[in-house]
Enzyme design. Sequence first.
Site, short mmCIF file in Angstrom:
data_model
loop_
_atom_site.label_atom_id
_atom_site.label_comp_id
_atom_site.label_asym_id
_atom_site.label_seq_id
_atom_site.Cartn_x
_atom_site.Cartn_y
_atom_site.Cartn_z
N ARG A 23 53.73 29.81 144.40
CA ARG A 23 52.92 30.17 143.22
C ARG A 23 51.65 30.92 143.60
O ARG A 23 51.07 31.61 142.78
CB ARG A 23 52.50 28.91 142.46
N GLN A 46 22.39 26.67 140.17
CA GLN A 46 22.76 27.85 139.39
C GLN A 46 23.90 28.58 140.09
O GLN A 46 23.87 28.77 141.30
CB GLN A 46 21.55 28.78 139.26
N ASN A 48 25.99 32.28 139.97
CA ASN A 48 25.91 33.66 139.48
C ASN A 48 27.23 34.37 139.76
O ASN A 48 27.92 34.05 140.74
CB ASN A 48 24.78 34.42 140.17
N HIS A 62 17.33 41.55 148.57
CA HIS A 62 16.58 40.73 147.62
C HIS A 62 16.15 39.40 148.23
O HIS A 62 16.76 38.91 149.17
CB HIS A 62 17.42 40.44 146.39
N LYS A 72 21.46 30.56 149.26
CA LYS A 72 22.58 31.16 148.53
C LYS A 72 23.87 30.95 149.32
O LYS A 72 23.88 31.03 150.55
CB LYS A 72 22.38 32.66 148.33
N HIS A 119 18.70 39.21 151.26
CA HIS A 119 20.14 39.26 151.06
C HIS A 119 20.53 40.51 150.29
O HIS A 119 19.83 40.91 149.35
CB HIS A 119 20.63 38.02 150.29
N TYR A 132 28.08 33.56 143.57
CA TYR A 132 27.24 32.84 144.51
C TYR A 132 26.47 31.72 143.85
O TYR A 132 26.12 31.77 142.69
CB TYR A 132 26.31 33.77 145.30
N LYS A 172 15.35 49.02 140.27
CA LYS A 172 14.51 48.14 141.09
C LYS A 172 14.71 48.42 142.57
O LYS A 172 13.75 48.51 143.34
CB LYS A 172 14.82 46.68 140.76
N ASP A 173 15.97 48.56 142.99
CA ASP A 173 16.25 48.76 144.41
C ASP A 173 15.84 50.16 144.89
O ASP A 173 15.52 50.34 146.06
CB ASP A 173 17.72 48.50 144.71
#
Length: 192
Positions: A23, A46, A48, A62, A72, A119, A132, A172-173
């Site tokens: 399967r 959290q 993400n 980041h 993370k 990261h 993550y 932003k980056d």
Amino acid sequence: MKIEATDLAEVKIITQRRFGDDRGWFTETWNAERMAGAGVVIDWVQDNHSFSAAKGTLRGLHYQRPPHAQDKLIRCSRGAILDVAVDFRTGSPSFGKWVAVELSAENGAQVLVPKGFLHGFLTLTADTEVQYKCSDFYAPDCDGAVRWDDPEIGVDWAGLGGLSGAPVLSDKDKVAPFLRDAPRPFVFGGMA
């Protein structure tokens, strides 16, 4: 489960066992009891999930500074990425050094990136999904970044990830500061 060291001792590659049959396969991506037995004790708060449509999408480098710094645990659930961690702890013997690991839906590997490290990742395929876990909640006022192409760090995105041309970046980056100009919220052996 297999936990491998990288050239940055605190950054770990974690590969869980897959159980397969006709399967497909099944795996546990996180088991707190087993991980604690291996010395990894983290309370995740959290999860993400990101989707990148284009191959060559680069997200990073980041960090989230104290008091909301994040550990993370990153995995690629569709496609493939070059995942990069950079030591960002002032006073660390490996400050500014980086490690890269290919994560893919096929290999099932995960990377544990602790607080104090930058990261980022580069998508190696189109339609890539990355999931993550984070040990603290996202806090916009603690959000930070360092330029993905900082020559002082020297991540070899092209050689390792096959990046040819400019990557797809967020606004932003595109304007993230160089390492020399970035705040230093982390100190080796503790937080600033």
